[in-house]
Scaffold this motif. Structure first.
Motif, mmCIF file in Angstrom:
data_model
loop_
_atom_site.group_PDB
_atom_site.id
_atom_site.type_symbol
_atom_site.label_atom_id
_atom_site.label_comp_id
_atom_site.label_asym_id
_atom_site.label_seq_id
_atom_site.Cartn_x
_atom_site.Cartn_y
_atom_site.Cartn_z
ATOM 1 N N LEU A 1 47.025 43.059 37.729
ATOM 2 C CA LEU A 1 45.607 42.992 37.386
ATOM 3 C C LEU A 1 45.199 41.563 37.025
ATOM 4 O O LEU A 1 44.212 41.030 37.556
ATOM 5 C CB LEU A 1 45.321 43.942 36.213
ATOM 6 C CG LEU A 1 43.847 44.161 35.914
ATOM 7 C CD1 LEU A 1 43.217 45.024 37.004
ATOM 8 C CD2 LEU A 1 43.678 44.830 34.556
ATOM 9 N N MET A 2 45.986 40.940 36.138
ATOM 10 C CA MET A 2 45.695 39.561 35.733
ATOM 11 C C MET A 2 45.705 38.639 36.951
ATOM 12 O O MET A 2 44.834 37.793 37.126
ATOM 13 C CB MET A 2 46.752 39.058 34.739
ATOM 14 C CG MET A 2 46.617 39.582 33.333
ATOM 15 S SD MET A 2 45.098 39.074 32.555
ATOM 16 C CE MET A 2 45.568 37.522 31.850
ATOM 17 N N PHE A 3 46.712 38.820 37.776
ATOM 18 C CA PHE A 3 46.860 37.951 38.934
ATOM 19 C C PHE A 3 45.656 38.093 39.858
ATOM 20 O O PHE A 3 45.116 37.109 40.373
ATOM 21 C CB PHE A 3 48.146 38.287 39.687
ATOM 22 C CG PHE A 3 48.502 37.273 40.724
ATOM 23 C CD1 PHE A 3 49.223 36.138 40.376
ATOM 24 C CD2 PHE A 3 48.105 37.432 42.044
ATOM 25 C CE1 PHE A 3 49.541 35.184 41.331
ATOM 26 C CE2 PHE A 3 48.412 36.476 42.997
ATOM 27 C CZ PHE A 3 49.140 35.345 42.631
ATOM 28 N N LEU A 4 45.199 39.319 40.043
ATOM 29 C CA LEU A 4 44.047 39.547 40.929
ATOM 30 C C LEU A 4 42.780 38.913 40.365
ATOM 31 O O LEU A 4 41.980 38.340 41.109
ATOM 32 C CB LEU A 4 43.841 41.040 41.148
ATOM 33 C CG LEU A 4 44.883 41.702 42.066
ATOM 34 C CD1 LEU A 4 44.601 43.193 42.201
ATOM 35 C CD2 LEU A 4 44.904 41.023 43.430
ATOM 36 N N ILE A 5 42.616 39.007 39.043
ATOM 37 C CA ILE A 5 41.463 38.355 38.425
ATOM 38 C C ILE A 5 41.502 36.852 38.718
ATOM 39 O O ILE A 5 40.518 36.245 39.156
ATOM 40 C CB ILE A 5 41.446 38.608 36.900
ATOM 41 C CG1 ILE A 5 41.149 40.083 36.621
ATOM 42 C CG2 ILE A 5 40.394 37.723 36.224
ATOM 43 C CD1 ILE A 5 41.283 40.476 35.164
ATOM 44 N N GLY A 6 42.684 36.262 38.490
ATOM 45 C CA GLY A 6 42.845 34.830 38.746
ATOM 46 C C GLY A 6 42.587 34.479 40.193
ATOM 47 O O GLY A 6 41.887 33.516 40.512
ATOM 48 N N LEU A 7 43.136 35.314 41.059
ATOM 49 C CA LEU A 7 42.976 35.073 42.494
ATOM 50 C C LEU A 7 41.502 35.129 42.887
ATOM 51 O O LEU A 7 41.014 34.308 43.685
ATOM 52 C CB LEU A 7 43.763 36.122 43.274
ATOM 53 C CG LEU A 7 43.956 35.841 44.752
ATOM 54 C CD1 LEU A 7 44.861 34.632 44.954
ATOM 55 C CD2 LEU A 7 44.542 37.061 45.459
ATOM 56 N N GLY A 8 40.770 36.063 42.280
ATOM 57 C CA GLY A 8 39.331 36.194 42.546
ATOM 58 C C GLY A 8 38.611 34.893 42.232
ATOM 59 O O GLY A 8 37.844 34.362 43.049
ATOM 60 N N PHE A 9 38.877 34.363 41.040
ATOM 61 C CA PHE A 9 38.234 33.114 40.649
ATOM 62 C C PHE A 9 38.634 31.966 41.586
ATOM 63 O O PHE A 9 37.813 31.152 41.983
ATOM 64 C CB PHE A 9 38.581 32.765 39.204
ATOM 65 C CG PHE A 9 37.731 33.488 38.207
ATOM 66 C CD1 PHE A 9 36.412 33.097 37.996
ATOM 67 C CD2 PHE A 9 38.232 34.553 37.484
ATOM 68 C CE1 PHE A 9 35.616 33.769 37.073
ATOM 69 C CE2 PHE A 9 37.447 35.225 36.572
ATOM 70 C CZ PHE A 9 36.137 34.838 36.362
ATOM 71 N N ALA A 10 39.910 31.925 41.939
ATOM 72 C CA ALA A 10 40.391 30.841 42.803
ATOM 73 C C ALA A 10 39.711 30.897 44.170
ATOM 74 O O ALA A 10 39.278 29.874 44.713
ATOM 75 C CB ALA A 10 41.905 30.928 42.957
ATOM 76 N N LEU A 11 39.584 32.104 44.712
ATOM 77 C CA LEU A 11 38.932 32.254 46.012
ATOM 78 C C LEU A 11 37.470 31.828 45.940
ATOM 79 O O LEU A 11 36.965 31.118 46.824
ATOM 80 C CB LEU A 11 39.017 33.718 46.477
ATOM 81 C CG LEU A 11 40.370 34.140 47.040
ATOM 82 C CD1 LEU A 11 40.360 35.628 47.368
ATOM 83 C CD2 LEU A 11 40.708 33.314 48.278
ATOM 84 N N TYR A 12 36.830 32.261 44.855
ATOM 85 C CA TYR A 12 35.425 31.887 44.677
ATOM 86 C C TYR A 12 35.266 30.373 44.684
ATOM 87 O O TYR A 12 34.422 29.816 45.385
ATOM 88 C CB TYR A 12 34.901 32.510 43.368
ATOM 89 C CG TYR A 12 33.660 31.838 42.848
ATOM 90 C CD1 TYR A 12 32.413 32.089 43.429
ATOM 91 C CD2 TYR A 12 33.734 30.947 41.779
ATOM 92 C CE1 TYR A 12 31.279 31.456 42.953
ATOM 93 C CE2 TYR A 12 32.614 30.311 41.303
ATOM 94 C CZ TYR A 12 31.384 30.568 41.894
ATOM 95 O OH TYR A 12 30.265 29.927 41.423
ATOM 96 N N LEU A 13 36.142 29.705 43.896
ATOM 97 C CA LEU A 13 36.071 28.241 43.827
ATOM 98 C C LEU A 13 36.320 27.604 45.188
ATOM 99 O O LEU A 13 35.603 26.687 45.607
ATOM 100 C CB LEU A 13 37.110 27.714 42.823
ATOM 101 C CG LEU A 13 36.805 27.906 41.345
ATOM 102 C CD1 LEU A 13 37.988 27.455 40.507
ATOM 103 C CD2 LEU A 13 35.564 27.117 40.951
ATOM 104 N N GLY A 14 37.337 28.134 45.875
ATOM 105 C CA GLY A 14 37.708 27.570 47.179
ATOM 106 C C GLY A 14 36.584 27.708 48.184
ATOM 107 O O GLY A 14 36.194 26.732 48.848
ATOM 108 N N ILE A 15 36.026 28.912 48.283
ATOM 109 C CA ILE A 15 34.947 29.147 49.252
ATOM 110 C C ILE A 15 33.736 28.300 48.912
ATOM 111 O O ILE A 15 33.110 27.671 49.771
ATOM 112 C CB ILE A 15 34.579 30.653 49.275
ATOM 113 C CG1 ILE A 15 35.747 31.440 49.866
ATOM 114 C CG2 ILE A 15 33.309 30.895 50.092
ATOM 115 C CD1 ILE A 15 35.640 32.927 49.666
ATOM 116 N N ASP A 16 33.436 28.246 47.604
ATOM 117 C CA ASP A 16 32.291 27.467 47.165
ATOM 118 C C ASP A 16 32.463 25.997 47.557
ATOM 119 O O ASP A 16 31.550 25.367 48.091
ATOM 120 C CB ASP A 16 32.161 27.606 45.647
ATOM 121 C CG ASP A 16 30.860 27.036 45.150
ATOM 122 O OD1 ASP A 16 29.804 27.469 45.667
ATOM 123 O OD2 ASP A 16 30.890 26.149 44.264
#
Ligand code: UDP
Ligand code: MG
Length: 324
Positions: free
Chosen positions: A242-257
């Motif tokens: 769960l924690m990892f997925l939350i982190g991954l979500g933020f990382a993807l958002y930053l990357g795409i942005d």
């Protein structure tokens, strides 16, 4: 053999003879085949000499002596390993528990088919502040977390079916929660019986105020272990993913942005989401790893004793003395 009376003791020289004679009286009048197992938990007084003396006059007396003080739980553990009776009774050595209760407890196990009967010191003869009130709170917490409906978990006087003691591991300071251990091991017929309780006649209590801190920590441990001890991955793995997925979500958002939406904007490392992504992914993978390690440990663990026996009386060695 009908009965094994298991008595853990630490520096109880004044009580032992009196206790022994009283138990023997009760055993004789009920025609029980019995053994009395004294486990000397590293006494520094003459307790062991008294036990040796008793074993010379009464062949039903057996003794185990620890090299040093390992605690009441380990003493019970050693007693449970050695006991041979169909019913095992534990009692304290300080004459606070009444041997006259033994036949009644024995009946409950043999006739009513209970797995475990715990004594209930309904009327206690200990000081109110240091024992009664905290112990009420303590028992309430234990009832709530374990679902075992007993009023007095910590009563030294208890009776067990042989099977029960051979199948539970009393580790740490878990003697306070043996009924919970029994329940976790699958024994459901657990009852309690109101028993007589006396004030301590000789010596003084071996557990100070630390009992409450340790008691509550042990309660948390036992709750945790009983829920997740056999499947750490279910807790740590789930939280980790769960924690990892939350982190991954933020990382993807930053990357795409950064790549597609606002390439000329702030640096990724200047944005708070970056730190959330970083910590969440780190903690997540750590937790997953903890769960994984837990699973590995469970798979490789053997049941090890955590005490060292220095001498045994009237007893063919069943287990080689082990060092730590
Ligand atoms: N005891 C023991 N090892 C220890 C502490 C206590 O074997 O490290 C024994 C003690 O001699 C007694 C029983 O455990 O037979 C209960 O101890 P105590 O009476 O001091 O506890 P309380 O009645 O105050 O709860
Ligand atoms: Mg006592």
């Amino acid at each position: 053999m009908n009965l094994s009376i298991v008595i853990p003791l630490l520096n109880e020289e004044e009580s032992l003879k009196e206790l022994h004679d009283w138990i023997v009286r009760v055993m004789r009048s009920n025609h029980f085949l019995y053994e009395i197992l004294f486990i000397d938990d590293g006494s520094t007084d003459t307790s062991w000499q008294v036990i040796e003396q008793l074993s010379r006059t009464n062949e039903n007396v057996k003794g185990i002596r620890f090299l040093r003080n390992f605690g009441k739980s380990q003493a019970l553990h050693a007693g449970f390993d050695t006991a041979q009776g169909d019913v095992i009774i534990t009692m304290d050595a300080d004459l606070q528990d009444n041997p006259e209760e033994i036949p009644g407890l024995y009946e409950l196990i043999t006739k009513e088919n209970y797995d475990l009967v715990s004594g209930w010191k309904k009327k206690r003869y200990d000081s109110l502040i240091s024992k009664n009130l905290p112990s009420k709170l303590f028992n309430w917490a234990a009832r709530r977390t374990s679902g075992v409906k007993l009023h007095d978990f910590n009563c030294g006087l208890k009776a067990y079916k042989k099977d029960v003691v051979k199948n539970i591991e009393v580790s740490g300071e878990m003697h306070r929660y043996i009924p919970v251990l029994a329940k976790n091991a699958g024994y459901k017929n657990i009852a309690e019986k109101v028993v007589q309780h006396q004030a301590r006649k000789y010596g003084k209590t071996k557990f100070g105020m630390s009992r409450f801190i340790n008691g509550f920590l042990d309660l948390i441990t036992i709750w945790f272990v009983s829920k997740f001890g056999k499947r750490p991955m279910h807790l740590f793995g789930a939280m980790g993913v769960l924690m990892f997925l939350i982190g991954l979500g933020f990382a993807l958002y930053l990357g795409i942005d950064k790549l597609f939406i606002d390439p000329t904007g702030r640096l990724i490392t200047d944005r708070p989401q970056f730190y959330i992504a970083l910590t969440a992914m780190l903690i997540g993978s750590q937790m997953f790893l903890a769960g994984f390690l837990g699973e590995m440990i469970i798979r490789s663990r053997k049941n090890e004793a955590r005490y060292t026996i220095s001498e045994k009386l009237n007893e063919s060695a069943q287990r080689e003395p082990q060092s730590l």
